[in-house]
Design a protein around this motif. Structure first.
Motif, PDB file in Angstrom:
ATOM      1  N   GLY A   2      -6.106  29.251  62.660  1.00  0.00           N
ATOM      2  CA  GLY A   2      -6.039  29.463  64.095  1.00  0.00           C
ATOM      3  C   GLY A   2      -7.226  30.249  64.597  1.00  0.00           C
ATOM      4  O   GLY A   2      -8.007  30.811  63.820  1.00  0.00           O
ATOM      5  N   SER A   3      -7.360  30.286  65.916  1.00  0.00           N
ATOM      6  CA  SER A   3      -8.390  31.095  66.575  1.00  0.00           C
ATOM      7  C   SER A   3      -7.650  32.184  67.344  1.00  0.00           C
ATOM      8  O   SER A   3      -7.564  32.159  68.569  1.00  0.00           O
ATOM      9  CB  SER A   3      -9.242  30.227  67.500  1.00  0.00           C
ATOM     10  OG  SER A   3     -10.338  30.958  68.013  1.00  0.00           O
ATOM     11  N   TRP A  37     -10.369  35.079  68.707  1.00  0.00           N
ATOM     12  CA  TRP A  37     -11.430  34.448  69.514  1.00  0.00           C
ATOM     13  C   TRP A  37     -10.867  33.670  70.694  1.00  0.00           C
ATOM     14  O   TRP A  37     -11.538  33.510  71.707  1.00  0.00           O
ATOM     15  CB  TRP A  37     -12.258  33.516  68.641  1.00  0.00           C
ATOM     16  CG  TRP A  37     -13.087  34.223  67.606  1.00  0.00           C
ATOM     17  CD1 TRP A  37     -13.309  35.567  67.506  1.00  0.00           C
ATOM     18  CD2 TRP A  37     -13.792  33.609  66.520  1.00  0.00           C
ATOM     19  NE1 TRP A  37     -14.116  35.831  66.429  1.00  0.00           N
ATOM     20  CE2 TRP A  37     -14.429  34.649  65.798  1.00  0.00           C
ATOM     21  CE3 TRP A  37     -13.952  32.299  66.092  1.00  0.00           C
ATOM     22  CZ2 TRP A  37     -15.220  34.409  64.677  1.00  0.00           C
ATOM     23  CZ3 TRP A  37     -14.735  32.050  64.967  1.00  0.00           C
ATOM     24  CH2 TRP A  37     -15.355  33.103  64.278  1.00  0.00           C
ATOM     25  N   GLY A  38      -9.664  33.129  70.558  1.00  0.00           N
ATOM     26  CA  GLY A  38      -9.056  32.384  71.649  1.00  0.00           C
ATOM     27  C   GLY A  38      -9.686  31.035  71.910  1.00  0.00           C
ATOM     28  O   GLY A  38      -9.571  30.495  73.018  1.00  0.00           O
ATOM     29  N   ALA A  39     -10.315  30.470  70.895  1.00  0.00           N
ATOM     30  CA  ALA A  39     -10.932  29.152  71.061  1.00  0.00           C
ATOM     31  C   ALA A  39      -9.902  28.054  70.809  1.00  0.00           C
ATOM     32  O   ALA A  39      -8.834  28.288  70.240  1.00  0.00           O
ATOM     33  CB  ALA A  39     -12.108  28.999  70.097  1.00  0.00           C
ATOM     34  N   ASP A  40     -10.240  26.855  71.230  1.00  0.00           N
ATOM     35  CA  ASP A  40      -9.412  25.701  70.926  1.00  0.00           C
ATOM     36  C   ASP A  40      -9.519  25.434  69.425  1.00  0.00           C
ATOM     37  O   ASP A  40     -10.615  25.170  68.922  1.00  0.00           O
ATOM     38  CB  ASP A  40      -9.917  24.489  71.712  1.00  0.00           C
ATOM     39  CG  ASP A  40      -9.129  23.225  71.415  1.00  0.00           C
ATOM     40  OD1 ASP A  40      -8.177  23.283  70.603  1.00  0.00           O
ATOM     41  OD2 ASP A  40      -9.495  22.172  71.974  1.00  0.00           O
ATOM     42  N   PRO A  41      -8.425  25.511  68.680  1.00  0.00           N
ATOM     43  CA  PRO A  41      -8.512  25.297  67.235  1.00  0.00           C
ATOM     44  C   PRO A  41      -9.154  23.969  66.856  1.00  0.00           C
ATOM     45  O   PRO A  41      -9.793  23.861  65.801  1.00  0.00           O
ATOM     46  CB  PRO A  41      -7.049  25.362  66.787  1.00  0.00           C
ATOM     47  CG  PRO A  41      -6.386  26.212  67.812  1.00  0.00           C
ATOM     48  CD  PRO A  41      -7.073  25.865  69.113  1.00  0.00           C
ATOM     49  N   ALA A  42      -9.013  22.964  67.715  1.00  0.00           N
ATOM     50  CA  ALA A  42      -9.596  21.660  67.413  1.00  0.00           C
ATOM     51  C   ALA A  42     -11.119  21.711  67.372  1.00  0.00           C
ATOM     52  O   ALA A  42     -11.762  20.814  66.812  1.00  0.00           O
ATOM     53  CB  ALA A  42      -9.130  20.634  68.447  1.00  0.00           C
ATOM     54  N   SER A  43     -11.712  22.759  67.949  1.00  0.00           N
ATOM     55  CA  SER A  43     -13.170  22.891  67.938  1.00  0.00           C
ATOM     56  C   SER A  43     -13.694  23.316  66.576  1.00  0.00           C
ATOM     57  O   SER A  43     -14.897  23.231  66.305  1.00  0.00           O
ATOM     58  CB  SER A  43     -13.619  23.909  68.986  1.00  0.00           C
ATOM     59  OG  SER A  43     -13.253  25.230  68.590  1.00  0.00           O
ATOM     60  N   LYS A  86      -6.435  19.648  60.084  1.00  0.00           N
ATOM     61  CA  LYS A  86      -6.525  18.609  61.113  1.00  0.00           C
ATOM     62  C   LYS A  86      -5.284  17.730  61.155  1.00  0.00           C
ATOM     63  O   LYS A  86      -4.852  17.292  62.237  1.00  0.00           O
ATOM     64  CB  LYS A  86      -7.760  17.747  60.870  1.00  0.00           C
ATOM     65  CG  LYS A  86      -9.085  18.432  61.149  1.00  0.00           C
ATOM     66  CD  LYS A  86     -10.244  17.488  60.876  1.00  0.00           C
ATOM     67  CE  LYS A  86     -11.586  18.090  61.226  1.00  0.00           C
ATOM     68  NZ  LYS A  86     -12.720  17.177  60.928  1.00  0.00           N
ATOM     69  N   ARG A 110     -16.998  36.203  68.026  1.00  0.00           N
ATOM     70  CA  ARG A 110     -17.098  34.748  68.061  1.00  0.00           C
ATOM     71  C   ARG A 110     -18.545  34.344  68.304  1.00  0.00           C
ATOM     72  O   ARG A 110     -19.144  34.731  69.309  1.00  0.00           O
ATOM     73  CB  ARG A 110     -16.205  34.169  69.169  1.00  0.00           C
ATOM     74  CG  ARG A 110     -16.298  32.649  69.253  1.00  0.00           C
ATOM     75  CD  ARG A 110     -15.478  32.096  70.401  1.00  0.00           C
ATOM     76  NE  ARG A 110     -15.713  30.675  70.548  1.00  0.00           N
ATOM     77  CZ  ARG A 110     -15.201  29.923  71.522  1.00  0.00           C
ATOM     78  NH1 ARG A 110     -14.399  30.477  72.414  1.00  0.00           N
ATOM     79  NH2 ARG A 110     -15.460  28.637  71.596  1.00  0.00           N
TER      80      ARG A 110
END
Length: 335
Positions: free
Chosen positions: A201-202, A205-211, A327, A164
């Motif tokens: 999806g993330s 990476w485990g990030a917020d997908p909205a990012s 989105k 990431r």
């Protein structure tokens, strides 16, 4: 026609350095006259590594592009600079090659394309898969009727375990990577997209997908000729670099790419193994060379390139539609 084409290269990063080597040593019809990049030590080191005694360095892209001895421009900078550089080249009356994506917005793409048209030059976009021998055979089979009426198309890209990044470009998985798959699907289908739907999806990476920091994505496309296409991309290929495609029709199917370096397989008590490409340059090295050879030939002869600004614009529209679909959770019409 014996005179070599003097090319200015703007950008000396990952792809820029590879294109520099191609222009300098792989294309007899080209001469790498100048490399422009803000990082002077890196660029001068590249010039030295390639043994380019007659290639000069410029910090300023405008100076390189407008130089009287430059006849064509190759752009390998980050995409946010592409439109301005394409316009510079057009205003200098010089054809340009730009790495994908063309830009990140349709407005910037239109500005670049309009400048090229007004100048009477041309623009080629770097979709190297179109120059790969396997992909070319698939295109021929789709066009000559071998595959009959096209029903399904598939494009796959898996990058090898990409960590990431810090502060990634939002939705880069669509704008920078799946952009190749969108172009391949549209090219192989021989038709324009009318509807796009995507999920992403993330996962690793485990990030917020909205990012927009996404490492996995799937997209479906409906084309005007009724063919349906799918593309899937992952940044977590533990086994190496993986690019494949399928074109399926009433007459049969064409499959491209299996990641093999060669046809040899090793049989041992632990199982069967074969060498697999670990990165994109070994897999597509010949295609990258072929696309620049095509650009140089078009610049020398005045012929239009087979991959144009319109192709870059349409793949961008598909990428932006996929982002909107992620989105909103809805399919997006491109008709």
């Amino acid at each position: 026609m014996a005179t070599r084409l003097n090319v200015a290269l703007v950008g000396a990063g990952l792809m820029g350095s590879f294109h520099a080597e191609t222009l300098a040593h792989r294309l007899p019809g080209a001469r790498l006259a100048v490399i422009a990049d803000a990082d002077e030590p890196k660029t001068r080191s590249l010039i030295d590594q390639l043994g380019l005694d007659d290639t000069r360095y410029e910090r300023d892209a405008q100076a390189a592009i407008s130089s009287p001895d430059v006849q064509a421009v190759a752009i390998a900078t980050p995409a946010r600079f592409h439109a301005d550089l394409i316009v510079m080249a057009a205003q200098a009356g010089k054809p340009s090659f730009t790495e994908k994506p063309l830009t990140h917005t349709v407005e910037e793409a239109d500005r670049a394309i309009a400048a090229v048209a007004a100048a009477g030059t041309f623009l080629q976009v770097g979709f190297q898969r179109r120059f790969d021998r396997g992909f070319v055979r698939a295109k021929q089979a789709a066009e000559d009727g071998t595959l009959g009426q096209l029903h399904l198309l598939r494009s796959i890209t898996r990058d090898p375990a990409v960590p990431r990044p810090e502060g990634p470009l939002p939705y880069a998985i669509f704008l920078e990577t799946m952009i190749h798959d969108f172009d391949v699907l549209r090219w192989l289908a021989g038709s324009e997209p009318v509807e796009v739907s995507a999920m992403a999806g993330s996962i690793a990476w485990g990030a917020d997908p909205a990012s927009g920091a996404l490492d996995t994505a799937v997209c479906t496309v409906r084309f005007a000729n009724s063919a349906l296409g799918t593309a899937d991309v992952s940044f977590n290929g533990a086994f190496g670099y993986d690019v494949r495609a399928e074109v399926f029709g009433t007459g049969g199917m064409m499959a491209v790419g299996d990641g093999r370096q060669d046809a040899a397989e090793l049989y041992t008590p632990s199982g069967v193994s074969r060498p697999h490409h670990s990165w994109f340059k070994p897999m597509f090295g010949d295609a990258y060379t072929a696309e620049l050879a095509h650009f140089v030939e078009c610049a020398r002869t005045g012929h239009a390139p087979s991959v144009t600004g319109k192709d870059g614009r349409e793949s961008l529209r598909m990428a932006l539609a996929a982002i909107e679909s992620v989105k909103t959770g809805r399919s997006v019409s491109l008709a």
